[in-house]
Design a protein around this motif. Structure first.
Motif, PDB file in Angstrom:
ATOM      1  N   ASN A 217      49.981  39.316  38.539  1.00 34.18           N
ATOM      2  CA  ASN A 217      48.545  39.111  38.291  1.00 34.18           C
ATOM      3  C   ASN A 217      47.704  39.555  39.496  1.00 34.18           C
ATOM      4  OD1 ASN A 217      46.179  38.053  36.900  1.00 34.18           O
ATOM      5  ND2 ASN A 217      46.228  36.418  38.440  1.00 34.18           N
ATOM      6  N   GLY A 218      48.224  39.386  40.685  1.00 33.53           N
ATOM      7  CA  GLY A 218      47.491  39.803  41.887  1.00 33.53           C
ATOM      8  C   GLY A 218      47.351  41.301  42.022  1.00 33.53           C
ATOM      9  N   ARG A 219      48.127  42.053  41.235  1.00 39.46           N
ATOM     10  CA  ARG A 219      48.101  43.507  41.360  1.00 39.46           C
ATOM     11  C   ARG A 219      47.592  44.201  40.089  1.00 39.46           C
ATOM     12  NH1 ARG A 219      53.221  44.419  41.524  1.00 39.46           N
ATOM     13  NH2 ARG A 219      54.090  42.440  42.191  1.00 39.46           N
ATOM     14  N   ILE A 220      46.830  43.467  39.290  1.00 39.97           N
ATOM     15  CA  ILE A 220      46.255  44.048  38.065  1.00 39.97           C
ATOM     16  C   ILE A 220      44.738  43.924  38.121  1.00 39.97           C
ATOM     17  CG2 ILE A 220      46.203  43.968  35.548  1.00 39.97           C
ATOM     18  CD1 ILE A 220      48.894  42.603  35.558  1.00 39.97           C
ATOM     19  N   ARG A 221      44.056  45.007  37.801  1.00 35.93           N
ATOM     20  CA  ARG A 221      42.593  44.971  37.744  1.00 35.93           C
ATOM     21  C   ARG A 221      42.128  45.654  36.471  1.00 35.93           C
ATOM     22  NH1 ARG A 221      44.005  42.646  41.578  1.00 35.93           N
ATOM     23  NH2 ARG A 221      43.067  42.456  43.636  1.00 35.93           N
TER      24      ARG A 221
END
Lengths: 331, 331
Positions: free
Chosen positions: A180-184
């Motif tokens: 989740n921290g690496r999805i935008r």
């Protein structure tokens, strides 16, 4: 816009009935139609459960099946499923290894999933992953952090594959949180959402306007801007995304162009072309692609671009077999 | 409606570029970008080639891959590919066992595919299957018989699976022709098609109107009627279809609800529910289902219902593995 519907009251139920009939080979309604779940659960596998308001189809029901979710709960249009529904899905889907709840970051969803956790906590081991990929919310200062939108699909696919491989609950939560921290994601709308109750759009746009930073619940976006070329629109989305996430040289990624409901495939592919060129210029290696209508906002004309930075292990999990209504492949 | 595009002149080319980039694992452009073909052809297999005007995506490019088409040619918006394009696809895709051309029944397509056949006839064995599933054309008396619309997907999938199994050219033509006789499609539009050249709809509908018997080229339908409930609309489509085809007791069928471009999945599933109930009442056994946006008319808001009466052998071919952008599964 007109809709294929009978009454606003029965619309969700009828659509869900159609869905289950079309995919009865691998999905069934849960008890009391409180969720849609896999026809065959796998004993000893951690159960993945998600859900949210209706109006986003095929998400999440279209992601139920081998390699992805075990059950999905649906509420009324743009309204969270009740804690009772979610608790019922936990009861049915947990075969002993615990449950991971994948929640889009909206107040109603978070609250109802947490209440369900409390209701089921004495009989089930439960963890959560809250997805918050929409970069535009933070700017609008809505307070509760970023919304979960199209990137939720990526979390559900990759964590779903890991669950299928037998990973345990705590490890699945770690995989989901890290990812989740690496999805935008960032979206744009060319028109508003027609609500079934009154057949009227939630907001109106003139022929020369568009809404940037749109969510998936018919709310207005971050800013209203002049409608422009696809190239300019997509570059703006990609600029905003790439400014928000740390891209190292040789970063590998999944690039996902998602239709919000009324945007035809030809336009989505055209948008993908622009996004792909942009990311290549920035030295992002686009290792995987997804283009289609997966996370909708009823009949909204618009799209979102999602960039997910992936490790080789996550790419392998993305590639792992999946048999759902919306995503289906084998290596 | 607004479109995600840059210029009308470059729209098709940019969309095709995006498509090939998104699916480069299994498709490539043919020489001179005259077609999109499989990355890996199978020597000794009959080549299946289709094509037509652009604006119908994912058809036909989205059906190129293992188990379905070997190559697809695309013209300008709603304009047949040229004979030169089709001849080039034949040249590239035929690995020695001949070519089967699957053609939607429109004057321009039939003429150009036939000219390509003549151009290639001295070097290639070629047969054709002309698909004519749209029941409404006959009534309008346009003369050249019924149009080929969404049912083309069914022909391409089933004949494609038979080709993959090594059947020879003449047998594939017989399978395709027989099948075409047992497929019926009827469509309805709630709005017109916006042409990229002028951003205007090809016809306008008031809020209380719909077009019954619509095609996929922006042409008006068979009759303009009062917009009504999904139940009434779908029952009318299904009534017309079932009156036009001989349904025996215990007939097995594929039921296919297709979005025409701007109709969201939730509405397609709702329509499927109504169509499924209708067919069950008529004692048709719906053995397989397909619900989604596969054969479009740019951004038309509308849908079509296709009923394909299938033998057990044809159902097995429908189930056979397929790896394309739009259809992808393994048993």
């Amino acid at each position: 816009m007109k809709k294929f519907m009978n009454t606003a009251e029965t619309m969700v139920a009828e659509s869900m009935e159609g869905f289950v009939r079309a995919h009865e080979a691998f999905v069934v309604f849960g008890t009391g139609r409180k969720c849609i779940r896999r026809r065959h659960l796998t004993p000893g596998k951690v159960a993945l459960i998600s859900g949210g308001g209706a109006g986003h189809e095929p998400m999440h029901i279209g992601f139920v099946g081998k390699g992805m979710l075990d059950a999905a709960c649906f509420g009324h249009i743009f309204t969270s499923p009740t804690p009772d529904q979610i608790a019922s899905a936990i009861e049915e889907a947990d075969t002993g290894a615990g449950c991971l709840l994948i929640i889009k970051n909206y107040d109603g969803d978070v609250m109802n999933f947490e209440m369900a956790m409390e209701m089921a906590a004495d009989r089930h081991r439960i963890e959560t992953v809250v997805v918050s990929d929409d970069i535009e919310t933070a700017r609008t200062g809505e307070g509760r952090g970023r919304r979960g939108v199209a990137g939720t699909l990526v979390v559900e696919k990759i964590v779903g594959a890991a669950a299928e491989q037998g990973l345990e609950l705590g490890e699945l939560k770690r995989i989901g949180d890290r990812l989740n921290g690496r999805i935008r994601t960032m979206g744009v709308a060319l028109g508003g959402v027609t609500m079934p109750q009154n057949q009227r759009p939630t907001f109106s746009l003139n022929a020369d306007e568009m809404e940037m930073g749109i969510g998936i619940h018919g709310e207005p976006g971050h800013s209203r801007e002049h409608f422009s070329s696809a190239e300019a629109i997509i570059r703006h989305l990609c600029e905003t995304i790439s400014a928000d996430i740390s891209i190292q040289p040789d970063t590998k990624a999944l690039l996902f162009v998602n239709g919000l409901g009324a945007t035809p495939p030809a336009e989505l592919y055209l948008a993908y072309y622009a996004a792909h060129r942009f990311m290549e210029e920035r030295m992002v290696h686009i290792e995987r692609a997804l283009v289609g209508t997966y996370v909708t906002s009823l009949d909204m004309q618009g799209l979102s671009v999602t960039l997910a930075l992936l490790t080789d292990e996550e790419i392998a999990l993305w590639d792992a077999p999946v048999v759902t209504a919306a995503l289906r492949w084998s290596p």
